[in-house]
Write a protein that holds these residues in place. Sequence first.
Motif, short mmCIF file in Angstrom:
data_model
loop_
_atom_site.label_atom_id
_atom_site.label_comp_id
_atom_site.label_asym_id
_atom_site.label_seq_id
_atom_site.Cartn_x
_atom_site.Cartn_y
_atom_site.Cartn_z
N PHE A 82 0.66 3.50 -3.34
CA PHE A 82 0.14 4.87 -3.32
C PHE A 82 1.20 5.88 -3.74
O PHE A 82 0.89 6.87 -4.39
CB PHE A 82 -0.43 5.22 -1.94
CG PHE A 82 -1.85 4.74 -1.76
CD1 PHE A 82 -2.89 5.41 -2.36
CD2 PHE A 82 -2.13 3.62 -0.99
CE1 PHE A 82 -4.19 4.97 -2.21
CE2 PHE A 82 -3.42 3.18 -0.83
CZ PHE A 82 -4.47 3.85 -1.44
N PHE A 142 0.19 10.62 2.75
CA PHE A 142 -0.97 9.83 2.38
C PHE A 142 -0.61 8.36 2.24
O PHE A 142 -1.36 7.48 2.68
CB PHE A 142 -1.57 10.35 1.07
CG PHE A 142 -2.80 9.62 0.65
CD1 PHE A 142 -3.96 9.70 1.39
CD2 PHE A 142 -2.80 8.83 -0.49
CE1 PHE A 142 -5.10 9.01 1.02
CE2 PHE A 142 -3.93 8.14 -0.88
CZ PHE A 142 -5.08 8.24 -0.12
N SER A 143 0.54 8.06 1.67
CA SER A 143 1.00 6.67 1.54
C SER A 143 1.22 6.04 2.90
O SER A 143 0.85 4.88 3.13
CB SER A 143 2.28 6.61 0.72
OG SER A 143 2.08 7.12 -0.57
N PHE A 190 0.83 -1.21 0.00
CA PHE A 190 0.00 0.00 0.00
C PHE A 190 0.86 1.26 0.00
O PHE A 190 0.56 2.22 -0.70
CB PHE A 190 -0.96 0.00 1.20
CG PHE A 190 -2.28 -0.62 0.88
CD1 PHE A 190 -3.40 0.17 0.73
CD2 PHE A 190 -2.41 -1.98 0.72
CE1 PHE A 190 -4.63 -0.38 0.42
CE2 PHE A 190 -3.62 -2.55 0.42
CZ PHE A 190 -4.74 -1.75 0.26
N ALA A 211 -2.12 5.27 4.52
CA ALA A 211 -2.72 4.08 3.92
C ALA A 211 -2.07 2.81 4.46
O ALA A 211 -2.76 1.83 4.79
CB ALA A 211 -2.59 4.14 2.40
#
Length: 131
Positions: free
Chosen positions: A38, A79-80, A34, A83
Motif C-alpha cells: 500500500f 492507511f498502510s 500489505f 491494512a
Amino acid sequence: MDGLHAITTEPANKPVIRKFVLFSISMLVFPLLFFFGFQQLIKISNTPDSNETVSAVAKWVLSKFKFLGIQDQNAGTVFSALAAVGVANLIMMVFVISAIKEDNKQYEKPATAPEPVRTTTQKSLSRGGSQ
C-alpha cells in the motif's frame, strides 16, 4: 532437546505443526506485504505520470480517512498500517475458526453406535443353553 524431537516426529502432531508453521509464516509475510504494497501504491498514485484510475482510487480511499484527523502527508502511512493490521486480524480469525472446527471434529460422536460384539458364551446363554 530429545523431548522436542519426540514431539515433532510423532505422526499425530504433523498436521498441528504444519498448521502452526503455515499461520506463523502468514503472520510474518502478509502484513508486511500489505504495508509496503500500500505504501508503494500510494507513492505511485502521487507521481504525475501514474495511471489516472489508480490515482483516483487511491485518492478516494485516502479521502475517506479525513475524519480521523489524518494529515495528507501521514495518510499513506496510516492507511498502510491499517491494512496490515486488518490482514493480521483476518489471519488470526481464520486460525481460531480452523482450531474450533478441528476441536469440534475431535469430540463429535458417531451417528450410530456400533453393534456390540457377542461372544460364543453370550450366544449360547441367549439361546437358553448351559455352559
